[in-house]
Design a protein around this motif. Structure first.
Motif, PDB file in Angstrom:
ATOM      1  N   ASN A   8      -8.353   0.344   0.645  1.00  0.00           N
ATOM      2  CA  ASN A   8      -8.128   1.677   0.056  1.00  0.00           C
ATOM      3  C   ASN A   8      -9.296   1.996  -0.873  1.00  0.00           C
ATOM      4  N   ALA A  12      -7.819   2.562  -7.902  1.00  0.00           N
ATOM      5  CA  ALA A  12      -8.484   2.460  -9.212  1.00  0.00           C
ATOM      6  C   ALA A  12      -9.661   3.431  -9.307  1.00  0.00           C
ATOM      7  N   THR A  38      -9.723   3.430   5.365  1.00  0.00           N
ATOM      8  CA  THR A  38      -8.757   4.512   5.560  1.00  0.00           C
ATOM      9  C   THR A  38      -8.888   5.545   4.453  1.00  0.00           C
ATOM     10  N   SER A  41      -2.704   7.290   3.002  1.00  0.00           N
ATOM     11  CA  SER A  41      -1.641   6.329   3.328  1.00  0.00           C
ATOM     12  C   SER A  41      -1.267   6.427   4.806  1.00  0.00           C
ATOM     13  N   ALA A  44      -3.671   4.797   6.910  1.00  0.00           N
ATOM     14  CA  ALA A  44      -3.597   3.343   6.748  1.00  0.00           C
ATOM     15  C   ALA A  44      -2.445   2.770   7.561  1.00  0.00           C
ATOM     16  N   GLY A  64      -4.293  -1.330  -4.912  1.00  0.00           N
ATOM     17  CA  GLY A  64      -3.277  -1.532  -5.936  1.00  0.00           C
ATOM     18  C   GLY A  64      -1.869  -1.503  -5.356  1.00  0.00           C
ATOM     19  N   ASP A  65      -0.922  -1.145  -6.197  1.00  0.00           N
ATOM     20  CA  ASP A  65       0.475  -1.183  -5.778  1.00  0.00           C
ATOM     21  C   ASP A  65       0.792  -0.140  -4.714  1.00  0.00           C
ATOM     22  N   GLY A  66       0.124   1.015  -4.770  1.00  0.00           N
ATOM     23  CA  GLY A  66       0.338   2.037  -3.751  1.00  0.00           C
ATOM     24  C   GLY A  66      -0.175   1.560  -2.399  1.00  0.00           C
ATOM     25  N   THR A  67      -1.270   0.826  -2.409  1.00  0.00           N
ATOM     26  CA  THR A  67      -1.836   0.271  -1.178  1.00  0.00           C
ATOM     27  C   THR A  67      -0.871  -0.762  -0.598  1.00  0.00           C
ATOM     28  N   THR A  70       2.063   1.022   0.975  1.00  0.00           N
ATOM     29  CA  THR A  70       1.684   1.555   2.282  1.00  0.00           C
ATOM     30  C   THR A  70       1.665   0.446   3.338  1.00  0.00           C
ATOM     31  N   THR A  89      -5.247   0.007 -10.198  1.00  0.00           N
ATOM     32  CA  THR A  89      -5.187   0.253 -11.638  1.00  0.00           C
ATOM     33  C   THR A  89      -4.229  -0.730 -12.310  1.00  0.00           C
ATOM     34  N   CYS A  90      -3.047  -0.865 -11.764  1.00  0.00           N
ATOM     35  CA  CYS A  90      -2.014  -1.677 -12.438  1.00  0.00           C
ATOM     36  C   CYS A  90      -1.821  -3.054 -11.809  1.00  0.00           C
ATOM     37  N   ASN A  91      -1.852  -3.145 -10.493  1.00  0.00           N
ATOM     38  CA  ASN A  91      -1.774  -4.422  -9.780  1.00  0.00           C
ATOM     39  C   ASN A  91      -0.533  -5.244 -10.157  1.00  0.00           C
ATOM     40  N   GLU A 276       4.886   4.697  -6.471  1.00  0.00           N
ATOM     41  CA  GLU A 276       4.804   5.768  -5.470  1.00  0.00           C
ATOM     42  C   GLU A 276       6.115   6.551  -5.464  1.00  0.00           C
TER      43      GLU A 276
HETATM   44  N1  LIG Z   1      -5.105   2.200   2.653  1.00  0.00           N
HETATM   45  C1  LIG Z   1      -5.168   3.356   1.990  1.00  0.00           C
HETATM   46  N2  LIG Z   1      -6.195   4.186   2.157  1.00  0.00           N
HETATM   47  C2  LIG Z   1      -6.295   5.329   1.464  1.00  0.00           C
HETATM   48  N3  LIG Z   1      -5.367   5.734   0.555  1.00  0.00           N
HETATM   49  C3  LIG Z   1      -4.322   4.942   0.346  1.00  0.00           C
HETATM   50  C4  LIG Z   1      -4.163   3.710   1.044  1.00  0.00           C
HETATM   51  N4  LIG Z   1      -3.037   3.108   0.625  1.00  0.00           N
HETATM   52  C5  LIG Z   1      -2.513   3.919  -0.317  1.00  0.00           C
HETATM   53  N5  LIG Z   1      -3.276   5.005  -0.485  1.00  0.00           N
HETATM   54  C6  LIG Z   1      -3.114   6.106  -1.476  1.00  0.00           C
HETATM   55  O1  LIG Z   1      -3.993   5.826  -2.577  1.00  0.00           O
HETATM   56  C7  LIG Z   1      -3.291   5.993  -3.813  1.00  0.00           C
HETATM   57  C8  LIG Z   1      -3.848   5.035  -4.859  1.00  0.00           C
HETATM   58  O2  LIG Z   1      -3.749   3.715  -4.395  1.00  0.00           O
HETATM   59  P1  LIG Z   1      -3.211   2.523  -5.287  1.00  0.00           P
HETATM   60  O3  LIG Z   1      -1.855   2.861  -5.830  1.00  0.00           O
HETATM   61  O4  LIG Z   1      -3.314   1.287  -4.490  1.00  0.00           O
HETATM   62  O5  LIG Z   1      -4.273   2.499  -6.466  1.00  0.00           O
HETATM   63  P2  LIG Z   1      -4.019   2.617  -8.012  1.00  0.00           P
HETATM   64  O6  LIG Z   1      -3.103   3.774  -8.293  1.00  0.00           O
HETATM   65  O7  LIG Z   1      -5.353   2.606  -8.661  1.00  0.00           O
HETATM   66  O8  LIG Z   1      -3.325   1.221  -8.332  1.00  0.00           O
HETATM   67  P3  LIG Z   1      -1.860   0.854  -8.951  1.00  0.00           P
HETATM   68  O9  LIG Z   1      -0.832   1.493  -8.048  1.00  0.00           O
HETATM   69  O10 LIG Z   1      -1.829  -0.646  -8.900  1.00  0.00           O
HETATM   70  O11 LIG Z   1      -1.839   1.400 -10.321  1.00  0.00           O
HETATM   71  C9  LIG Z   1      -1.828   5.729  -3.450  1.00  0.00           C
HETATM   72  O12 LIG Z   1      -0.983   6.477  -4.295  1.00  0.00           O
HETATM   73  C10 LIG Z   1      -1.696   6.135  -2.017  1.00  0.00           C
HETATM   74  O13 LIG Z   1      -1.241   7.469  -1.894  1.00  0.00           O
END
Ligand SMILES: Nc1ncnc2c1ncn2[C@@H]1O[C@H](COP(=O)(O)OP(=O)(O)OP(=O)(O)O)[C@@H](O)[C@H]1O
Length: 298
Positions: A8, A12, A38, A41, A44, A64-67, A70, A89-91, A276
């Protein structure tokens, strides 16, 4: 071992993008990888499904957690080993899995375990809606205040990074007086008044909110925590303690339950899981014990 690696690039806000070549070369030392880059989501999920249908023997997600969330959709219950490399960001999920916080160190540990078949089973949580639709999450499902903070924080343009959520916490606080949630905990009906309502497969959400501090990712149970309602100053105090990362921000209004299943009947509340958005209740959340196979690290 053939492994699909979903990256992703927006996790972050791209902060770890410069480390990607090193993460990938670290994985390649022990695994044959196919990299799926990707843009969304949906993109992905489709790419991962294609790779798994095409014979990938494991899935690695970098983000991160959103990844992670997904990737769960893409796995859709398949019994394929899955590794998460923290680059978000949070992991929270990577932390719960005991992975090193550094993505290259995590990649090295995950690759070694996957290649050696050194894996373990951990729990997931399953959210079942009245129409039968089922969604899975790994960390914490939040309803009420924390969900509104996640929602607002995600939409703020400033400040960058996790500080957004501190600002959102302050902005959302005056709106919250607590609500009464109609629930059934392992078959026992209850009405729970709460400002913060969390269902945890793991203990932490938002990078530092230890809302279910005793949760165990492999015990076959979910931890439910409700907090509040209180007077506004008391709510402010306990919320600030929670947001400052205190591990167990309890006050007299905190209640904890350990259950296999919780039904939330109260309709229409903003709900987030793994950071999410999820469709709101009514729904039933139950523990899917041992549903995810992950590398054993440490
Ligand atoms: N494989 C992917 N490729 C592109 N976008 C994605 C993918 N997986 C998820 N996403 C989108 O990217 C957004 C951010 O991803 P992610 O949550 O992993 O990062 P973050 O917000 O920095 O980390 P955290 O959730 O740990 O705080 C997600 O809300 C989701 O909508």
């Amino acid at each position: 071992m053939n492994v699909a690696v979903v990256v992703n690039p927006s996790a972050a806000s791209g902060r770890f993008r410069h480390r990607l070549p090193q993460v990938l070369s670290t994985l390649e030392r022990r695994l044959r990888i196919e990299v799926l880059t990707t843009r969304s989501s949906a993109d992905a999920v489709a790419a991962c499904e294609r790779a798994l249908d095409g014979g990938a023997q494991a899935l690695v997600a970098i983000g991160g957690d959103g990844t992670f969330h997904t990737a769960l959709h893409a796995l859709d219950g398949r019994d394929v080993p899955f590794a998460l490399i923290p680059a978000g960001t949070c992991n929270d999920m990577a932390d719960a899995l005991g992975l090193p916080a550094d993505p290259v160190a995590a990649a090295a540990a995950a690759a070694e375990s996957l290649a050696d078949g050194n894996v373990q089973q951990v729990d997931l949580a399953e959210v079942v809606y009245p129409d039968g639709r089922t969604l899975r999450f790994g960390t914490v499902l939040a309803i009420g205040y924390a969900a509104s903070v996640a929602d607002r924080g995600g939409r703020l343009k400033w400040p960058a990074g996790p500080r957004r959520y501190d600002v959102a916490a302050l902005l959302e606080l005056p709106r919250f007086r607590g609500r009464v949630y109609d629930v059934t905990l392992d078959g026992v009906a209850a009405q729970l008044p709460a400002v913060l309502f969390s269902v945890g497969n793991t203990g932490r959400c938002g990078g530092k909110l230890h809302v279910c501090p005793d949760a165990d990712i492999a015990d076959g149970y979910l931890d439910v925590t409700t907090q509040g309602p209180n007077s506004l100053p008391a709510t402010l105090g306990s919320t600030m303690r929670l947001f400052s990362g205190v591990r167990s921000a309890t006050d007299t209004s905190t209640r904890r339950f350990r259950v296999r299943e919780i039904h939330v009947a109260s309709a229409g509340h903003v709900t987030f899981a793994d950071g999410e958005p999820l469709p709101p209740p009514p729904f039933t959340v139950h523990c899917a014990a041992g549903a995810l196979t992950v590398p054993k690290v440490g």
